[in-house]
Design an enzyme around this catalytic site. Structure first.
Site, mmCIF file in Angstrom:
data_model
loop_
_atom_site.group_PDB
_atom_site.id
_atom_site.type_symbol
_atom_site.label_atom_id
_atom_site.label_comp_id
_atom_site.label_asym_id
_atom_site.label_seq_id
_atom_site.Cartn_x
_atom_site.Cartn_y
_atom_site.Cartn_z
ATOM 1 N N GLU A 45 -9.193 10.043 16.003
ATOM 2 C CA GLU A 45 -10.011 8.255 16.174
ATOM 3 C C GLU A 45 -8.991 7.723 15.113
ATOM 4 O OE1 GLU A 45 -13.109 9.441 14.624
ATOM 5 O OE2 GLU A 45 -13.525 8.387 13.591
ATOM 6 N N ASP A 75 -8.166 -0.380 10.409
ATOM 7 C CA ASP A 75 -7.521 -1.115 8.439
ATOM 8 C C ASP A 75 -8.394 -2.744 8.562
ATOM 9 O OD1 ASP A 75 -5.648 -1.471 6.798
ATOM 10 O OD2 ASP A 75 -3.973 -2.557 7.982
ATOM 11 N N SER A 99 -12.025 9.768 -0.432
ATOM 12 C CA SER A 99 -11.288 8.855 0.096
ATOM 13 C C SER A 99 -10.456 9.849 1.271
ATOM 14 C CB SER A 99 -10.374 8.855 -0.876
ATOM 15 O OG SER A 99 -9.251 8.029 -0.421
ATOM 16 N N LEU A 100 -9.417 9.635 1.453
ATOM 17 C CA LEU A 100 -8.914 10.891 3.078
ATOM 18 C C LEU A 100 -7.219 11.049 1.876
ATOM 19 C CD1 LEU A 100 -9.644 9.547 6.605
ATOM 20 C CD2 LEU A 100 -10.407 11.246 5.771
ATOM 21 N N ARG A 139 -17.200 0.664 -0.436
ATOM 22 C CA ARG A 139 -17.948 1.542 -0.874
ATOM 23 C C ARG A 139 -17.665 1.465 -2.825
ATOM 24 N NH1 ARG A 139 -11.549 3.611 -1.356
ATOM 25 N NH2 ARG A 139 -11.804 5.529 -1.801
ATOM 26 N N LYS A 164 -9.819 14.903 12.588
ATOM 27 C CA LYS A 164 -11.224 15.337 11.866
ATOM 28 C C LYS A 164 -11.597 17.068 12.707
ATOM 29 C CE LYS A 164 -13.064 10.971 10.310
ATOM 30 N NZ LYS A 164 -14.070 9.457 10.860
ATOM 31 N N ASP A 181 0.559 -1.555 -0.066
ATOM 32 C CA ASP A 181 0.177 0.055 0.039
ATOM 33 C C ASP A 181 1.174 1.250 0.184
ATOM 34 O OD1 ASP A 181 -1.672 -1.842 0.192
ATOM 35 O OD2 ASP A 181 -2.642 -1.286 2.379
ATOM 36 N N LYS A 187 -0.514 8.693 8.626
ATOM 37 C CA LYS A 187 0.012 6.807 8.454
ATOM 38 C C LYS A 187 0.518 6.532 8.887
ATOM 39 C CE LYS A 187 -1.857 4.676 5.250
ATOM 40 N NZ LYS A 187 -2.478 4.468 4.163
ATOM 41 N N LYS A 208 -7.331 4.900 12.173
ATOM 42 C CA LYS A 208 -7.505 4.283 11.529
ATOM 43 C C LYS A 208 -7.919 3.120 11.079
ATOM 44 C CE LYS A 208 -6.183 5.459 6.088
ATOM 45 N NZ LYS A 208 -6.761 4.299 5.379
ATOM 46 N N TYR A 222 -17.660 5.426 12.065
ATOM 47 C CA TYR A 222 -16.925 6.881 12.476
ATOM 48 C C TYR A 222 -17.134 8.080 11.702
ATOM 49 C CZ TYR A 222 -14.816 5.029 8.498
ATOM 50 O OH TYR A 222 -14.038 4.277 7.820
ATOM 51 N N CYS A 281 31.208 -30.307 14.600
ATOM 52 C CA CYS A 281 30.550 -29.339 13.777
ATOM 53 C C CYS A 281 30.855 -27.845 14.150
ATOM 54 C CB CYS A 281 28.652 -29.490 13.066
ATOM 55 S SG CYS A 281 28.399 -28.139 11.953
ATOM 56 N N GLU A 339 -15.989 1.009 9.150
ATOM 57 C CA GLU A 339 -15.534 0.313 8.763
ATOM 58 C C GLU A 339 -15.158 -1.391 9.122
ATOM 59 O OE1 GLU A 339 -13.224 1.824 7.058
ATOM 60 O OE2 GLU A 339 -11.426 0.116 6.479
ATOM 61 N N ASP A 366 0.585 4.365 -2.358
ATOM 62 C CA ASP A 366 0.364 5.856 -1.814
ATOM 63 C C ASP A 366 1.398 6.412 -3.032
ATOM 64 O OD1 ASP A 366 -1.519 4.954 -0.826
ATOM 65 O OD2 ASP A 366 -1.208 5.307 1.413
ATOM 66 N N CYS A 413 26.263 -30.515 5.356
ATOM 67 C CA CYS A 413 26.318 -29.366 6.317
ATOM 68 C C CYS A 413 26.913 -28.603 5.143
ATOM 69 C CB CYS A 413 26.951 -29.990 7.250
ATOM 70 S SG CYS A 413 26.675 -28.623 9.080
ATOM 71 N N GLU A 434 3.809 1.505 -1.497
ATOM 72 C CA GLU A 434 4.650 1.951 -2.654
ATOM 73 C C GLU A 434 3.321 2.690 -3.801
ATOM 74 O OE1 GLU A 434 8.060 -1.311 -1.969
ATOM 75 O OE2 GLU A 434 5.809 -2.072 -2.305
ATOM 76 N N CYS A 492 30.352 -28.410 8.207
ATOM 77 C CA CYS A 492 31.516 -29.342 7.958
ATOM 78 C C CYS A 492 31.109 -30.639 6.865
ATOM 79 C CB CYS A 492 31.183 -29.734 9.718
ATOM 80 S SG CYS A 492 29.683 -30.807 9.780
ATOM 81 N N CYS A 534 22.604 -31.673 10.883
ATOM 82 C CA CYS A 534 24.154 -31.569 11.114
ATOM 83 C C CYS A 534 24.253 -32.455 12.530
ATOM 84 C CB CYS A 534 24.452 -30.321 10.659
ATOM 85 S SG CYS A 534 26.343 -31.013 11.641
HETATM 86 S S1 IVH Z 1 -13.621 9.269 7.387
HETATM 87 C C1 IVH Z 1 -14.938 11.798 4.442
HETATM 88 N N1 IVH Z 1 -12.278 7.687 9.333
HETATM 89 O O1 IVH Z 1 -9.248 4.808 5.223
HETATM 90 C C2 IVH Z 1 -14.400 10.966 5.990
HETATM 91 N N2 IVH Z 1 -12.003 6.923 7.177
HETATM 92 O O2 IVH Z 1 -8.209 6.000 3.797
HETATM 93 C C3 IVH Z 1 -14.536 9.205 4.920
HETATM 94 N N3 IVH Z 1 -10.987 4.345 7.422
HETATM 95 O O3 IVH Z 1 -11.951 4.868 2.387
HETATM 96 C C4 IVH Z 1 -13.372 8.423 6.247
HETATM 97 N N4 IVH Z 1 -10.423 4.507 9.892
HETATM 98 O O4 IVH Z 1 -12.291 3.484 4.263
HETATM 99 C C5 IVH Z 1 -12.465 7.726 8.287
HETATM 100 N N5 IVH Z 1 -11.530 6.473 11.598
HETATM 101 C C6 IVH Z 1 -11.808 6.634 10.397
HETATM 102 C C7 IVH Z 1 -11.310 5.888 9.274
HETATM 103 C C8 IVH Z 1 -11.271 5.762 7.644
HETATM 104 C C9 IVH Z 1 -10.821 4.243 8.296
HETATM 105 C C10 IVH Z 1 -10.584 4.678 6.258
HETATM 106 C C11 IVH Z 1 -12.106 4.585 5.027
HETATM 107 C C12 IVH Z 1 -11.458 5.727 4.480
HETATM 108 C C13 IVH Z 1 -9.925 5.485 4.093
HETATM 109 C C14 IVH Z 1 -8.851 6.248 3.177
#
Ligand code: IVH
Length: 698
Positions: A132, A136, A101-102, A155, A314, A52, A338, A134, A245, A455, A193, A56, A432, A54, A435, A450
């Site tokens: 908060e 996974d 996305s973020l 999504r 946020k 991921d 990240k 993130k 979230y 040895c 998530e 990104d 070996c 790489e 030896c 061995c």
């Molecule tokens: S907020 C409009 N909060 O990360 C804002 N996303 O890399 C929407 N994710 O698509 C995202 N934890 O699937 C938000 N506490 C969190 C999150 C979170 C994981 C995921 C989410 C998003 C992705 C972006």
């Protein structure tokens, strides 16, 4: 994009882009193509070929280039849409609000830049943020109407997703009804998530392994794969969990009753029965506090029961969120921080075979050095022949490697689609590598060994083990010095530790008078180490510290063990046939006896100084004890010491080998179990003390 032909070309290009510091406008089309390729591998085939991070990294390069050269942006550039996970077989549904996305950040500076822009746009000095984890996993969108869950979707491409309502209903942390009407809400869309906890992931994989079914690669893949399963009953078996979230859309009769900030949204979700990150969240003002919090959280990442790959920050006020708005890719009011990557791809350059203390030959993969989780990894143990077969590893392969927290790095998988045909199989040696004697693999074992005790590889490892912390603890000798002395033939066998030629050592670099004095003192002190440490230090197979303690407590002199049969050894607590056989074989070998006699002559303790003398033999001699519940008159450790001082033995569990169970307050299952075995005497603390006193006074 067609991904089958010529993977190798795209991968070569990928590596080239990853290694180059500067990618310029001439490469933009090629970079877009490379990213589209990897998106397809990730979102459609679920078989990524790069990590991921790489991805990104390359994505950020493209964003940067496109900002510089807006004319180069094409409608199908990866920056123009969010990745798609649409799958055949599910109905496609429209999100009420696009699932964006973020934006990513990787360090404090990125966060400060983001905060500065926010402050400028808001015209304020300090902004209040809600932070908060993130999570996974796989993102999900839920719609509730009149308090009922009416739809759940993945999504997808951000605009449309797969309808997975039936699967979502099997996730117990997603309420089927929720009292949003208390807030005057008629319709609401929330985001979250779906994750699989680490323990659920392990249990699931264990069961799969027992059934001979394929294992899941990691908790994240487990979550996203599970959401798309055709059979909802299968979803239920996977113990998924959903963190909700974000509130993305509200249709309310009285908008003033709805949450005015992100923290209030989390509270509402929590109060409505959702697993929102209500307990995990932190509200702070100013970016310094944000930075301090995310860094502190990263440090404890491994203590969480689920995987997170960063934090999300946020802007707390909804009003300010609206003011900041969004781009086509992400909201401006939120950013992901990240954590350091734990996965990377690299090339398996070759395999070295290392010989350990017990002669086990371990293949070690030599890798093109790659930075991961803050360290550079260039070699990883690949355990044994079976493991190599299972993972289908070949020399020249691209491999995905992972390093989670303190865990030693491992190869997650090879990437066979990245092969170009020049890869070579890994051939296990028949002899070996040190030896040259023939290697053996006993029936039912996975490891080639061995069996030549002389040895050199084994000898040096045995010395290192002998001086190690839990054995004789001769710290100033240490692994590096042992290797150095061994190479110079200043130390060739364990007894040589006690006859080191310090004159010769003093001529070596780094050995001044002080370090030689320290070394001499540490070696001298080790002669008085308790017997179990010596026994453990001998490195007998299967004899760990606990077993060494059991045996050492049982004898007055170590050489008594020469007389023990396998059956007699098996009479000792927690010693099964495998361990007993190994101990037996060690003490039957003449070279072991010579070694022990030599050590004794050199002044080491082979007698058990803690054990009472033979005639007195301790009043509790031959009796076994176990404590349960809370003692009132002494500490548990004191009571245990009393047993040992009087020649009794402690057991770790209730079994027919137990003679006395001493029961303190609030005793539980051990007492219940002991009651079922009628040869066990159950004593109170007072009865136990009485027994010790009366026997000692005799
Ligand atoms: S907020 C409009 N909060 O990360 C804002 N996303 O890399 C929407 N994710 O698509 C995202 N934890 O699937 C938000 N506490 C969190 C999150 C979170 C994981 C995921 C989410 C998003 C992705 C972006």
């Amino acid at each position: 994009m067609n991904t089958t032909p010529n993977n190798a070309d795209v991968l070569q290009k990928t590596q080239e882009f990853l290694q180059r510091l500067i990618i310029d406008i001439a490469d933009i089309a090629s970079l877009q193509q490379v990213l589209r390729f990897h998106e397809h591998r990730y979102y459609v085939l679920h078989q990524p070929l790069i990590s991921d991070t790489e991805y990104d990294h390359l994505y950020q390069q493209l964003v940067r280039l496109e900002q510089q050269y807006p004319a180069a942006v094409t409608p199908d550039s990866p920056t123009q849409r969010v990745g798609s996970d649409l799958n055949e077989g599910f109905t496609t549904v429209q999100h009420l609000v696009p699932m964006l996305s973020l934006e990513n950040s990787y360090n404090a500076e990125d966060l400060r830049d983001w905060d500065r822009k926010n402050r400028e746009a808001a015209g304020t000095d300090a902004i209040t943020y809600c932070i908060e984890p993130k999570f996974d996993g796989a993102s999900i969108s839920l719609i509730y109407e009149s308090d009922r869950l009416v739809r759940a979707a993945t999504r997808g491409d951000g605009v449309q997703g797969d309808d997975i309502t039936n699967n979502a209903k099997r996730i117990k942390s997603i309420p089927l009804t929720a009292p949003f009407s208390n807030y005057g809400i008629e319709q609401i869309e929330i985001r979250g998530e779906v994750i699989m906890r680490k323990d659920a992931f392990e249990t699931f994989n264990q069961k799969q392994a027992e059934l001979g079914l394929p294992l899941l690669a990691n908790p994240r893949n487990a979550a996203s794969g599970s959401l798309r399963m055709k059979n909802p009953a299968e979803v239920a078996k996977r113990n998924l969990e959903a963190f909700l979230y974000n509130v993305s859309y509200i249709n309310a009769k009285q908008p003033n009753r709805t949450p005015q900030s992100h923290a209030e949204s989390l509270q509402m979700l929590w109060d409505c029965g959702f697993r929102s990150p209500q307990q995990e969240k932190q509200v702070v003002t100013g970016i310094d506090a944000v930075i301090a919090h995310v860094l502190a959280f990263e440090a404890q990442r491994d203590t969480l029961p689920y995987e997170i790959d960063g934090m999300v920050i946020k802007v707390n006020s909804h009003h300010l969120q609206e003011q900041l708005g969004m781009t086509s890719h992400h909201p401006r009011w939120a950013i992901a921080f990240k954590f350091k990557a734990r996965q990377a791809t690299t090339t398996l350059l070759g395999v070295e075979f290392q010989v350990g203390r017990t002669g086990a030959v371990t293949p070690v993969a030599k890798l093109a050095p790659v930075a991961i989780g803050g360290v550079t990894v260039s070699s990883i143990s690949i355990h044994n022949e079976e493991y190599i077969k299972e993972k289908d590893l070949r020399i020249g392969d691209r491999v995905l490697i992972e390093r989670a927290g303190d865990v030693i790095p491992q190869i997650v998988q090879s990437l066979p689609d990245a092969r170009n045909g020049s890869e070579q199989p890994i051939v296990f040696p028949t002899h070996c590598p040190v030896c040259n004697s023939i290697l053996h693999k006993p029936e039912g074992e996975a490891v080639w060994r061995c069996i030549n005790p002389d040895c050199k590889a084994q000898v040096v490892e045995r010395i290192i083990h002998f001086v190690s912390k839990d054995a004789m603890d001769i710290r100033s000798l240490g692994e590096a010095n042992v290797r150095k002395f061994f190479e110079l033939a200043l130390l060739t066998q364990i007894p040589g530790i006690y006859t080191l030629n310090f004159d010769a050592i003093s001529t070596l670099e780094g050995f001044g008078k002080k370090s030689i004095d320290n070394l001499k003192a540490a070696i001298e002190a080790s002669k008085q180490q308790p017997l179990y440490r010596l026994l453990y230090g001998l490195g007998i197979r299967f004899v760990g510290e606990t077993t060494a303690k059991t045996i050492a407590n049982h004898v007055t002199h170590l050489l008594e063990l020469k007389q023990y049969s396998i059956e007699q050894l098996m009479q000792l607590e927690d010693i099964g046939p495998k361990v007993a056989t190994s101990i037996y074989e060690f003490f039957q070998a003449p070279e072991s006896i010579t070694l022990l006699e030599q050590l004794e002559t050199l002044g080491l303790q082979l007698t058990n100084t803690k054990k009472p003398a033979a005639q007195g033999d301790g009043q509790l001699q031959g009796k076994t004890f176990l404590f349960t519940g809370t003692l009132t008159q002494m500490k548990r450790s004191e009571a245990e010491a009393l047993v040992e001082a009087n020649g009794g033995k402690l057991l770790s569990g209730v079994s027919s080998k137990l003679n006395y169970l001493i029961v303190g307050d609030d005793a539980g299952s051990k007492l219940e179990k002991a009651k079922k075995i009628n040869t066990i005497s159950i004593l109170t603390e007072a009865e136990f003390l009485h027994m010790v006193q009366s026997t000692t006074n005799n």
